[in-house]
Design an enzyme around this catalytic site. Structure first.
Site, PDB file in Angstrom:
ATOM      1  N   ASP A  17      -1.467   1.031 -11.572  1.00  0.00           N
ATOM      2  CA  ASP A  17      -1.842   1.021 -10.163  1.00  0.00           C
ATOM      3  C   ASP A  17      -0.645   1.490  -9.344  1.00  0.00           C
ATOM      4  OD1 ASP A  17      -3.537   0.439  -7.873  1.00  0.00           O
ATOM      5  OD2 ASP A  17      -2.220  -1.269  -7.502  1.00  0.00           O
ATOM      6  N   TYR A  49      -0.419   5.299  -2.261  1.00  0.00           N
ATOM      7  CA  TYR A  49      -0.845   6.616  -2.724  1.00  0.00           C
ATOM      8  C   TYR A  49      -1.855   7.255  -1.764  1.00  0.00           C
ATOM      9  CZ  TYR A  49       1.188   6.375  -7.451  1.00  0.00           C
ATOM     10  OH  TYR A  49       2.035   6.346  -8.532  1.00  0.00           O
ATOM     11  N   CYS A  80      -6.739   1.881  -9.692  1.00  0.00           N
ATOM     12  CA  CYS A  80      -6.474   2.339  -8.331  1.00  0.00           C
ATOM     13  C   CYS A  80      -7.570   3.321  -7.977  1.00  0.00           C
ATOM     14  CB  CYS A  80      -5.099   3.001  -8.247  1.00  0.00           C
ATOM     15  SG  CYS A  80      -4.733   3.800  -6.666  1.00  0.00           S
ATOM     16  N   GLU A 160      -2.520  -8.385   1.050  1.00  0.00           N
ATOM     17  CA  GLU A 160      -1.144  -8.522   0.569  1.00  0.00           C
ATOM     18  C   GLU A 160      -0.377  -9.631   1.281  1.00  0.00           C
ATOM     19  OE1 GLU A 160       1.291  -5.203  -0.057  1.00  0.00           O
ATOM     20  OE2 GLU A 160      -0.169  -4.128  -1.296  1.00  0.00           O
TER      21      GLU A 160
END
Length: 285
Positions: A17, A49, A80, A160
């Site tokens: 990932d 990304y 991912c 997160e």
């Protein structure tokens, strides 16, 4: 089963990932395949990304794949959505002797099975939505499907930071989902299935479900990918039959932060001292 296949079955599964979100996939793999040894690689030095070009993402994915291939893996999971949207086929071509699995196809397959009326929503990061990988994968399986896609990149930050539920989180979720909810309400048949098209999003599943109501089925790409991997290994006689597998972690930067954020996505213990810091950029792409 031959001795060669027994040895092959004991090889680990590699999970890649761009950062920590793929830990939701790792968590499901550990839950559904407890006997498998797992190696997780997070490219934390170059996350996110989603803002990178397809060319760069593919190059990064090749570097990560080579790092894991060097650990003698039997299967590679691209945990991912951004990588899965652009790099699955290039990696399958580059690594013809390795099983390579992304999260998009299993998620699309599960959504088509879950929907009752063919009206499917997809939430993901902006890059995944604009790439239309889920839309194409769903329409390939169900050409008559109605699809609404919405970028919900803010959900990544919430996940997160450990903000998974509560009134404030539900207000933010409702605000982000309002376009897709409005589009659904204006259609003849309302959305009955929603794909969580980012590996961060399962952390917010309870809040998303409360906002949408219980009539909308949530498709968790982490769960569906783990089920797909389990079926693939079973079909190939590659299941590891040991009672409990080991989990290894590698990152390209910030092992301390990785260990701090990991509990938001992974139920196992992640100690900073047990996280290997690796350089994958020396591999050509």
């Amino acid at each position: 089963m031959s001795a060669a296949s027994i040895d092959e079955s004991k090889k680990p599964i590699g999970v890649f990932d761009s950062g920590v979100g793929g830990l939701t996939v790792l968590n499901e793999l550990k839950k559904q395949l407890p006997g498998e040894d797992l190696i997780y690689l997070g490219d934390t030095a170059r996350v996110p990304y989603g803002t990178k070009s397809a060319l760069s993402v593919t190059r990064y994915a090749r570097q990560a794949a080579q790092t894991l291939v060097d650990r003698d893996i039997k299967l590679l999971v691209l945990a991912c959505n951004t990588v899965s949207a652009v790099a699955v086929e290039p990696l399958q071509v580059a690594l013809p002797n390795l099983l390579v699995v992304g999260v998009v196809e299993p998620g699309a397959e599960a959504s088509c099975k879950a929907t009752r009326n063919g009206h499917i929503g997809v939430i993901a990061t902006e890059s995944t939505v604009s790439n239309q990988a889920y839309q194409r994968a769903i329409l390939t399986r169900r050409p008559d499907a109605t699809i609404q896609a919405q970028a919900c990149s803010l959900f990544v930050a919430l996940a997160e930071e450990g903000w998974h539920d509560g009134d404030l989180v539900e207000q933010i979720v409702a605000k982000c989902l309002s376009p897709i909810i409005k589009a659904s309400s204006n259609s003849l048949t309302g959305m009955d299935t929603l794909v969580l098209g980012c590996t961060h999003f399962p952390a917010l599943k309870a809040s998303i479900s409360r906002v949408l109501g219980g009539d909308v089925a949530l498709v968790d790409s982490a769960e569906t990918t783990a089920r797909y991997v389990a079926g693939l290994l079973s079909d190939r006689a590659l299941l590891n039959e040991q009672s409990e597998g080991q989990v290894q972690f590698m990152v390209t930067d910030g092992p301390e932060r990785f260990a701090r954020v990991a509990p938001c996505f992974f139920s196992g213990s992640v100690e900073p001292s047990a996280i290997e810091l690796v350089d994958i950029q020396h591999f050509g792409g």
